[in-house]
Write a protein that holds these residues in place. Sequence first.
Motif, PDB file in Angstrom:
ATOM      1  N   TYR A 148    -136.587 -10.431 -18.324  1.00 49.06           N
ATOM      2  CA  TYR A 148    -135.531 -10.676 -19.311  1.00 49.06           C
ATOM      3  C   TYR A 148    -135.152 -12.454 -19.458  1.00 49.06           C
ATOM      4  O   TYR A 148    -135.629 -13.168 -18.600  1.00 49.06           O
ATOM      5  N   GLN A 194    -131.396 -10.802 -22.278  1.00 48.89           N
ATOM      6  CA  GLN A 194    -132.274 -10.221 -23.430  1.00 48.89           C
ATOM      7  C   GLN A 194    -133.584  -9.659 -23.042  1.00 48.89           C
ATOM      8  O   GLN A 194    -134.204 -10.390 -22.426  1.00 48.89           O
ATOM      9  N   PHE A 195    -133.868  -8.460 -23.243  1.00 45.11           N
ATOM     10  CA  PHE A 195    -135.253  -7.957 -23.080  1.00 45.11           C
ATOM     11  C   PHE A 195    -136.353  -9.014 -23.800  1.00 45.11           C
ATOM     12  O   PHE A 195    -136.126  -9.161 -24.840  1.00 45.11           O
ATOM     13  N   THR A 227    -129.866  -2.485 -31.188  1.00 40.44           N
ATOM     14  CA  THR A 227    -129.913  -2.540 -29.606  1.00 40.44           C
ATOM     15  C   THR A 227    -128.646  -3.257 -28.970  1.00 40.44           C
ATOM     16  O   THR A 227    -128.936  -3.963 -27.918  1.00 40.44           O
ATOM     17  N   GLN A 229    -121.867   1.372 -26.404  1.00 40.05           N
ATOM     18  CA  GLN A 229    -122.928   1.173 -27.188  1.00 40.05           C
ATOM     19  C   GLN A 229    -123.285   2.471 -28.218  1.00 40.05           C
ATOM     20  O   GLN A 229    -122.624   3.512 -27.693  1.00 40.05           O
ATOM     21  N   ALA A 263    -124.997  -2.383 -19.079  1.00 42.71           N
ATOM     22  CA  ALA A 263    -125.815  -2.230 -19.931  1.00 42.71           C
ATOM     23  C   ALA A 263    -126.400  -0.854 -20.192  1.00 42.71           C
ATOM     24  O   ALA A 263    -125.439  -0.028 -19.526  1.00 42.71           O
ATOM     25  N   SER A 288    -129.292   2.555 -21.100  1.00 47.45           N
ATOM     26  CA  SER A 288    -130.608   3.083 -21.267  1.00 47.45           C
ATOM     27  C   SER A 288    -130.786   4.383 -21.506  1.00 47.45           C
ATOM     28  O   SER A 288    -129.610   5.032 -21.529  1.00 47.45           O
ATOM     29  N   THR A 307    -136.270   0.575 -20.459  1.00 47.11           N
ATOM     30  CA  THR A 307    -135.657  -0.547 -20.668  1.00 47.11           C
ATOM     31  C   THR A 307    -134.270  -0.351 -20.514  1.00 47.11           C
ATOM     32  O   THR A 307    -133.340   0.643 -21.301  1.00 47.11           O
ATOM     33  N   TYR A 338    -130.633  -2.323 -21.880  1.00 43.99           N
ATOM     34  CA  TYR A 338    -130.205  -3.301 -22.711  1.00 43.99           C
ATOM     35  C   TYR A 338    -128.677  -3.863 -22.473  1.00 43.99           C
ATOM     36  O   TYR A 338    -128.018  -2.917 -21.903  1.00 43.99           O
TER      37      TYR A 338
END
Lengths: 109, 116
Positions: free
Chosen positions: A36, A45-46, B2, B25, B92, B94, B104, B106
């Motif tokens: 990240y 941020q990925f 995303t 989200q 976050a 996923s 992942t 986000y």
Amino acid sequence: GESVGLHLPTLSVQEGDNSIINCAYSNSASDYFIWYKQESGKGPQFIIDIRSNMDKRQGQRVTVLLNKTVKHLSLQIAATQPGDSAVYFCAEKGNKLVFGAGTILRVKS
Amino acid sequence: DTEVTQTPKHLVMGMTNKKSLKCEQHMGHRAMYWYKQKAKKPPELMFVYSYEKLSINESVPSRFSPECPNSSLLNLHLHALQPEDSALYLCASSQEGLARYQETQYFGPGTRLLVL
């Protein structure tokens, strides 16, 4: 150069050079790894990920290398740009996501 | 898309106040997370919701109370916080949130909390 002390390790590179950021992870059972990028005042941020059945993965200007034998992960950034300046975290996932300590990347113009 | 959104961006509260942080989200993810990040430190996991059920609580003090009204929304209710709770609170999401699932996460931009 790279320095470690009371603060986060810092890597200073010249614009246009390649950067290599290293990370040692702790859990041999981790099977998924993510890099990240976190800029000041923003969330992580990925950048790129890699599964444990791979040892290399390439993205746009970035490459991640995984060495499971020594539990080491690295992020290579080609042609480093000023916009790459940020804190970079590796993260390992077994049952949950665990972040490494982070490295500050400073790009000198 | 995303994007994970968080409100407010900044919050100042006294130790006797009650406040809530919100996260949203619209990626169709079924897992949502709360992390706490102190200055110059990595994010640390607090809570995980998977399919609207609390699946992980990392021994977080009860003055932090999470709530997941639906799979798109996540709240963190704050009450009687201490000054040492001042930090950046990150949300976050996923896809599934199942243990050992290689997916992942986000992150949102975070809420910067100051407790006086």
